[in-house]
Design an enzyme around this catalytic site. Structure first.
Site, short mmCIF file in Angstrom:
data_model
loop_
_atom_site.label_atom_id
_atom_site.label_comp_id
_atom_site.label_asym_id
_atom_site.label_seq_id
_atom_site.Cartn_x
_atom_site.Cartn_y
_atom_site.Cartn_z
N ARG A 237 -12.60 8.30 113.08
CA ARG A 237 -12.76 9.36 114.07
C ARG A 237 -14.25 9.66 114.23
O ARG A 237 -15.00 9.64 113.25
CB ARG A 237 -12.08 10.66 113.62
CG ARG A 237 -10.56 10.70 113.78
CD ARG A 237 -10.12 10.81 115.25
NE ARG A 237 -8.68 10.91 115.37
CZ ARG A 237 -7.84 9.87 115.48
NH1 ARG A 237 -8.31 8.63 115.48
NH2 ARG A 237 -6.55 10.06 115.61
N GLU A 266 -14.89 12.36 123.26
CA GLU A 266 -14.24 11.27 123.99
C GLU A 266 -13.59 11.84 125.24
O GLU A 266 -13.06 12.94 125.20
CB GLU A 266 -13.18 10.60 123.10
CG GLU A 266 -13.80 9.92 121.88
CD GLU A 266 -12.79 9.21 121.00
OE1 GLU A 266 -11.60 9.12 121.38
OE2 GLU A 266 -13.18 8.75 119.92
N HIS A 285 -12.02 3.53 122.02
CA HIS A 285 -10.92 3.94 121.13
C HIS A 285 -9.69 3.02 121.32
O HIS A 285 -8.61 3.48 121.70
CB HIS A 285 -10.54 5.41 121.39
CG HIS A 285 -9.89 6.06 120.20
ND1 HIS A 285 -10.11 7.37 119.83
CD2 HIS A 285 -9.00 5.59 119.29
CE1 HIS A 285 -9.39 7.67 118.76
NE2 HIS A 285 -8.69 6.60 118.41
N1 LIG Z 1 -9.55 3.72 116.04
C1 LIG Z 1 -8.25 3.88 116.12
O1 LIG Z 1 -7.62 3.64 117.14
C2 LIG Z 1 -7.48 4.33 114.91
C3 LIG Z 1 -6.22 3.78 114.67
C4 LIG Z 1 -5.52 4.21 113.56
C5 LIG Z 1 -6.07 5.16 112.70
N2 LIG Z 1 -7.28 5.69 112.97
C6 LIG Z 1 -7.87 6.69 112.05
O2 LIG Z 1 -7.88 6.11 110.76
C7 LIG Z 1 -7.50 7.08 109.80
C8 LIG Z 1 -6.92 6.39 108.59
O3 LIG Z 1 -5.62 5.87 108.87
P1 LIG Z 1 -4.67 5.35 107.67
O4 LIG Z 1 -3.37 5.04 108.25
O5 LIG Z 1 -5.40 4.32 106.86
O6 LIG Z 1 -4.59 6.70 106.83
P2 LIG Z 1 -4.30 6.88 105.28
O7 LIG Z 1 -3.90 8.30 105.11
O8 LIG Z 1 -3.38 5.82 104.80
O9 LIG Z 1 -5.72 6.63 104.60
C9 LIG Z 1 -6.76 7.56 104.56
C10 LIG Z 1 -7.44 7.45 103.19
O10 LIG Z 1 -8.60 8.28 103.22
C11 LIG Z 1 -8.67 8.97 101.96
N3 LIG Z 1 -9.44 10.21 102.12
C12 LIG Z 1 -9.07 11.35 102.74
N4 LIG Z 1 -10.07 12.26 102.68
C13 LIG Z 1 -11.07 11.68 102.00
C14 LIG Z 1 -12.36 12.11 101.60
N5 LIG Z 1 -12.79 13.34 101.89
N6 LIG Z 1 -13.12 11.26 100.92
C15 LIG Z 1 -12.69 10.01 100.60
N7 LIG Z 1 -11.48 9.54 100.94
C16 LIG Z 1 -10.68 10.36 101.65
C17 LIG Z 1 -7.21 9.21 101.56
O11 LIG Z 1 -7.10 9.43 100.17
C18 LIG Z 1 -6.55 7.92 102.05
O12 LIG Z 1 -6.55 6.95 101.01
C19 LIG Z 1 -6.53 7.98 110.57
O13 LIG Z 1 -6.49 9.29 110.02
C20 LIG Z 1 -7.06 7.97 111.98
O14 LIG Z 1 -7.89 9.08 112.22
C21 LIG Z 1 -7.99 5.30 114.06
O1 LIG Z 2 -4.93 7.90 114.94
C1 LIG Z 2 -4.53 6.97 115.63
O2 LIG Z 2 -3.36 6.53 115.57
C2 LIG Z 2 -5.48 6.28 116.58
O3 LIG Z 2 -6.66 6.90 116.74
C3 LIG Z 2 -4.87 5.78 117.84
O4 LIG Z 2 -3.98 4.78 117.50
#
Ligand SMILES: NC(=O)c1ccc[n+]([C@@H]2O[C@H](COP(=O)([O-])OP(=O)(O)OC[C@H]3O[C@@H](n4cnc5c(N)ncnc54)[C@H](O)[C@@H]3O)[C@@H](O)[C@H]2O)c1
Ligand SMILES: O=C(O)[C@H](O)CO
Length: 325
Positions: A237, A266, A285
């Site tokens: 993010r 965004e 994104h």
């Molecule tokens: N660009 C995109 O389109 C897109 C797509 C999917 C997800 N995302 C973003 O990616 C993030 C991660 O997704 P995920 O499915 O892997 O989530 P997840 O919950 O499986 O993984 C997040 C990890 O971050 C760690 N974490 C949380 N706060 C922390 C901190 N302060 N310091 C260190 N580690 C910390 C957690 O312990 C966890 O292991 C989502 O929350 C989302 O915002 C973006």
């Molecule tokens: O958090 C998410 O799922 C992404 O940003 C969009 O897929």
């Protein structure tokens, strides 16, 4: 029948599934977001909402939604929703984890390759007629193979990026809220404190959720610790990386390049100063944007919504403490 509002055009299969169970109204557009006043009006009598990360669901909006039982977010990240305010009103909040993990890890790796090997810059160079001859140091970049990758946030997507990195013989460091001993064994990763990760990594990938603890997690102090040749990738993010500090690091030669899929604001305006830098690869994104994955996300969001409005526990409940199911 329960009344549902959907804030954007959805894949047909997901819409059809919801229509089997509910009375649906929809902002049936692809390229514009629903205006807030329309959303507010629609929520007056809605039992369920299916929304996207572009909608800010806050206290004021919830105040105007007396019947709302479920907010189904079609994303894994849910920082667009005031979960505390929803919980206070007994409203279930759901998300779509897992189904987008591999697709987002693919884009993360694509950004690592595009930034380190200057792919967009090289393609522009060719298209703009600048290619006059072959030269030894022309458009040279950084190697991924054998380099050190530091992953900040070792969750689902973090692990999938680590899995890909093994194929490139990368050294793996990670920083997370808690250690992942099983994943350390599987991927041969080493847990590192933030300073060690920042100073030793050739590639730094940010994959934490956006939360009060992760706002500006990467700021001036963190850039100052990185190698001059470091490549920073943010597919999590905007706001986790401070954009002013990033701009200065990129223009001041503090780091080599950045690959960005997400931004503080965004959509990013085309005039934004980061887009003027040749060492930035920027995407609108699109982390989860494969046809298969977006369809699966929509189906999962539909499933969560239908279960929630019918009083059954949804598959991915973000606020289990509401204790309704
Ligand atoms: N660009 C995109 O389109 C897109 C797509 C999917 C997800 N995302 C973003 O990616 C993030 C991660 O997704 P995920 O499915 O892997 O989530 P997840 O919950 O499986 O993984 C997040 C990890 O971050 C760690 N974490 C949380 N706060 C922390 C901190 N302060 N310091 C260190 N580690 C910390 C957690 O312990 C966890 O292991 C989502 O929350 C989302 O915002 C973006
Ligand atoms: O958090 C998410 O799922 C992404 O940003 C969009 O897929």
């Amino acid at each position: 029948m329960n009344k549902i509002y959907i804030t954007r055009k959805l894949p047909e299969a997901a819409l059809a599934k919801i229509k089997q169970h509910c009375d649906v109204s929809i902002w049936d557009e692809e390229d514009t977001a629903v205006p807030r006043e329309v959303l507010q009006e629609q929520l007056k009598d809605a039992d369920g909402l299916l929304c996207l990360l572009t909608e800010r669901i806050d206290e004021q909006l919830l105040e105007a939604a007396p019947n709302l039982k479920v907010i189904s977010n079609m994303a894994v990240g849910y920082n667009n929703i005031d979960v505390e305010a929803a919980t206070k009103r007994g409203i279930a909040v759901t998300n779509t984890p897992g189904v987008l993990t591999e697709t987002t890890a693919d884009l993360t790796f694509a950004l690592m390759l595009a930034t380190s090997r200057r792919l967009i810059e090289a393609s522009d160079y060719l298209r703009q007629g600048q290619w006059k001859t072959w030269s030894p140091m022309q458009l040279t970049g950084q190697d991924i193979y054998g380099a050190t990758l530091g992953i900040i946030g070792m969750g689902r997507i973090g692990e999938s990026v680590a899995k890909r990195a093994k194929g490139f013989d990368m050294e793996l460091l990670y920083y997370n809220r808690s250690r992942k001993l099983e994943a350390e064994k599987t991927y041969g990763m080493t847990y590192a404190d933030m300073d060690t990760l920042l100073s030793q990594s050739d590639f730094i990938v940010v994959l934490t959720p956006y939360s009060p603890e992760t706002v500006n997690l990467i700021d001036r102090e963190q850039f100052a610790r990185m190698k001059h040749t470091a490549v920073l990738i943010n597919t999590a993010r905007g706001g986790i990386v401070n954009e002013d500090a990033l701009y200065d690091a990129l223009t001041g030669g503090r780091i080599w390049a950045a690959g960005l899929d997400v931004f503080e604001t965004e959509p990013l305006q085309p005039s934004h100063r980061l887009l003027k830098l040749p060492n930035v690869v920027a995407m609108p994104h699109i982390g989860s944007a494969s046809i298969k994955t977006r369809t699966r996300m929509a189906m999962l969001a539909a499933e969560n919504l239908i279960l929630g409005v019918s009083g059954t526990r949804p598959l991915h409940l973000v606020n289990p403490e509401i204790n309704l199911f």
